[in-house]
Design a protein around this motif. Structure first.
Motif, PDB file in Angstrom:
ATOM      1  N   SER A   1       2.610   1.812  -3.304  1.00 44.81           N
ATOM      2  CA  SER A   1       1.694   2.125  -4.401  1.00 44.81           C
ATOM      3  C   SER A   1       1.098   3.519  -4.265  1.00 44.81           C
ATOM      4  O   SER A   1       0.921   4.227  -5.269  1.00 44.81           O
ATOM      5  CB  SER A   1       0.590   1.067  -4.474  1.00 44.81           C
TER       6      SER A   1
ATOM      7  N   TYR B   1       0.832  -1.211   0.000  1.00 49.15           N
ATOM      8  CA  TYR B   1       0.000   0.000   0.000  1.00 49.15           C
ATOM      9  C   TYR B   1       0.864   1.258   0.000  1.00 49.15           C
ATOM     10  O   TYR B   1       0.653   2.180  -0.802  1.00 49.15           O
ATOM     11  CB  TYR B   1      -0.928  -0.006   1.217  1.00 49.15           C
TER      12      TYR B   1
ATOM     13  N   ALA C   1      -2.994  -1.810  -2.327  1.00 46.20           N
ATOM     14  CA  ALA C   1      -2.919  -1.374  -3.718  1.00 46.20           C
ATOM     15  C   ALA C   1      -1.692  -1.989  -4.373  1.00 46.20           C
ATOM     16  O   ALA C   1      -0.812  -2.541  -3.703  1.00 46.20           O
ATOM     17  CB  ALA C   1      -2.856   0.145  -3.802  1.00 46.20           C
TER      18      ALA C   1
ATOM     19  N   TYR D   1       2.395   5.616 -11.316  1.00 46.06           N
ATOM     20  CA  TYR D   1       1.571   4.409 -11.341  1.00 46.06           C
ATOM     21  C   TYR D   1       1.424   3.927 -12.789  1.00 46.06           C
ATOM     22  O   TYR D   1       1.796   4.635 -13.746  1.00 46.06           O
ATOM     23  CB  TYR D   1       0.208   4.661 -10.707  1.00 46.06           C
TER      24      TYR D   1
ATOM     25  N   ILE E   1      -6.359  -1.294  -7.251  1.00 45.34           N
ATOM     26  CA  ILE E   1      -6.763  -1.245  -5.839  1.00 45.34           C
ATOM     27  C   ILE E   1      -7.291  -2.620  -5.462  1.00 45.34           C
ATOM     28  O   ILE E   1      -8.061  -3.223  -6.213  1.00 45.34           O
ATOM     29  CB  ILE E   1      -7.861  -0.178  -5.611  1.00 45.34           C
TER      30      ILE E   1
ATOM     31  N   THR F   1      -8.834  -8.015  -6.434  1.00 43.11           N
ATOM     32  CA  THR F   1      -8.692  -6.745  -7.143  1.00 43.11           C
ATOM     33  C   THR F   1     -10.082  -6.185  -7.427  1.00 43.11           C
ATOM     34  O   THR F   1     -10.952  -6.901  -7.927  1.00 43.11           O
ATOM     35  CB  THR F   1      -7.929  -6.945  -8.467  1.00 43.11           C
TER      36      THR F   1
ATOM     37  N   LEU G   1      -9.413   6.187  -0.197  1.00 39.67           N
ATOM     38  CA  LEU G   1      -8.597   5.001   0.080  1.00 39.67           C
ATOM     39  C   LEU G   1      -8.205   4.953   1.554  1.00 39.67           C
ATOM     40  O   LEU G   1      -8.289   3.900   2.195  1.00 39.67           O
ATOM     41  CB  LEU G   1      -7.342   4.992  -0.798  1.00 39.67           C
TER      42      LEU G   1
END
Length: 229
Positions: A14, A11, A122, A23, A127, A170, A188
């Protein structure tokens, strides 16, 4: 492997990529020429868990509707990609009953599995929900499958891309540049430790699938009941 530490590290790495615009955007989601198919053994969450997942996704959609969000029909936990998706795979070239027999053999004496989706994590391109199991049964099942398929002589590509050892699912993929990413990250963070639900695995599904497990491409090959003795 400490699963919670693994999810946390993933996480953090990412989110940093989202913040710095490093990303990865998946350019194949909307491609009409994507012919990657394979076969997968998977689990599907129960309806209440999926309802909770959609509540989370709805909040992300309100901020950035352009990303790829999984509908309930496509949400799954991969046990193993038995034949990882590749361009040109033809279901007619394999004997499905042979694969069913190996999976049935691998499921014998595997105790019931319960999965709790607790929080999100993530990857650089997606995500995911953090899945935690109640025992080593999922690991044992995967190891049975690895051993039995390796010894079977059947076509397989288990662990060729990566060795799966989590129970994540996912739920969103980056299909375009993220809009309003600060607000997106706020959502998030809000769901970082949210309890999406716990469910007992009742069935396992062997499916023919595309890369994204989209309902219009998935073909159910066999359904297995849990608790085979």
């Amino acid at each position: 492997m400490d699963l919670k530490q693994h999810y946390t590290a993933l996480y953090s790495e990412s989110i940093e990529k989202i913040v710095t615009d490093t990303y990865q955007i998946d350019n194949q989601i909307d491609s009409f020429s994507d012919n990657r198919f394979g076969i997968t053994l998977l689990i599907r969450p129960d309806s209440q868990t999926k309802k909770n997942i959609q509540g989370f996704l709805d909040e992300l959609k309100q901020i950035d509707p352009e990303q790829y969000y999984y509908p309930n029909s496509d949400i799954h936990i991969t046990i193993l990609s038995i034949i990882s998706c590749y361009d040109g795979f033809d279901l007619e070239t394999i004997s499905i009953p042979d694969y069913v027999a190996i999976i049935e053999k691998s499921l014998v004496r595997i105790p019931d599995i319960a999965i709790n989706f607790q929080g999100i994590t993530a990857s650089p391109s997606a995500i995911m929900l953090q899945g935690f199991t109640n025992s080593n049964s999922l690991d044992n099942l995967r190891n049975n499958l690895r051993t039995n398929f390796t010894n079977s002589g059947l076509e397989e590509s288990i662990d060729k891309r990566y060795s799966i050892n989590t129970a994540h699912t996912t739920v969103a993929r980056f299909r375009k540049e993220i809009n309003h990413k600060e607000k997106w990250i706020e959502v998030l963070e809000k769901y970082r430790n949210f309890d999406f639900g716990k469910f007992k695995v009742e069935k396992y599904h062997l499916v023919y699938n595309d890369w994204y497990q989209r309902k219009q491409y998935v073909k159910e090959l066999h359904e297995f009941q849990s608790g085979l003795s």
